[in-house]
Design an enzyme around this catalytic site. Structure first.
Site, PDB file in Angstrom:
ATOM      1  CB  THR A  96     -66.210 -60.838  29.476  1.00 45.30           C
ATOM      2  OG1 THR A  96     -67.402 -60.670  28.693  1.00 45.30           O
ATOM      3  CG2 THR A  96     -66.495 -60.547  30.936  1.00 45.30           C
ATOM      4  CB  CYS A  97     -65.407 -59.043  24.188  1.00 42.73           C
ATOM      5  SG  CYS A  97     -64.984 -59.202  22.450  1.00 42.73           S
TER       6      CYS A  97
END
Length: 108
Positions: free
Chosen positions: A8-9
């Site tokens: 999710t980064c």
């Protein structure tokens, strides 16, 4: 090449995309899904020292003063999302982050 990060980064996504566009094969490990084994913590800490810990992260800010004073390797084992992302092991060794200098070194 091994990359450790979070799926999710945004920075990890940018790094994965740039490496893929250069045709670099990346074995990706998500710390939230896969954890961070002690041997990798030791390797990363041995290569980059305390730069391995992201002191700007939400996880770090959520730690008590006492918690922040613990050995960094044990903090990374307990809270793998503290790892500065992405952590990348290439033939040249370990890097953390996705700075222009790291991009130049890995992408040419």
């Amino acid at each position: 090449m091994l990359m450790i990060g979070l799926k999710t980064c945004d920075t990890c996504r940018k790094a994965r995309k740039a490496l893929a566009e250069k045709g670099i094969d990346v074995n990706y490990r998500d710390v939230r899904d896969d954890g961070l084994p002690e041997n990798l913590i030791a390797e990363i800490m041995g290569a980059v020292g305390d730069k391995a810990v992201n002191r700007a992260s939400t996880t770090w800010r959520g730690l008590s003063e006492e918690g922040r004073g613990r050995p960094l390797a044990s903090l990374l084992a307990e809270h793998p999302t503290l790892l500065k992302r992405p952590a990348i092991r290439s033939d040249a060794g370990w890097t953390v982050g996705w700075t222009p200098a790291i991009q130049q070194a890995l992408l040419g």
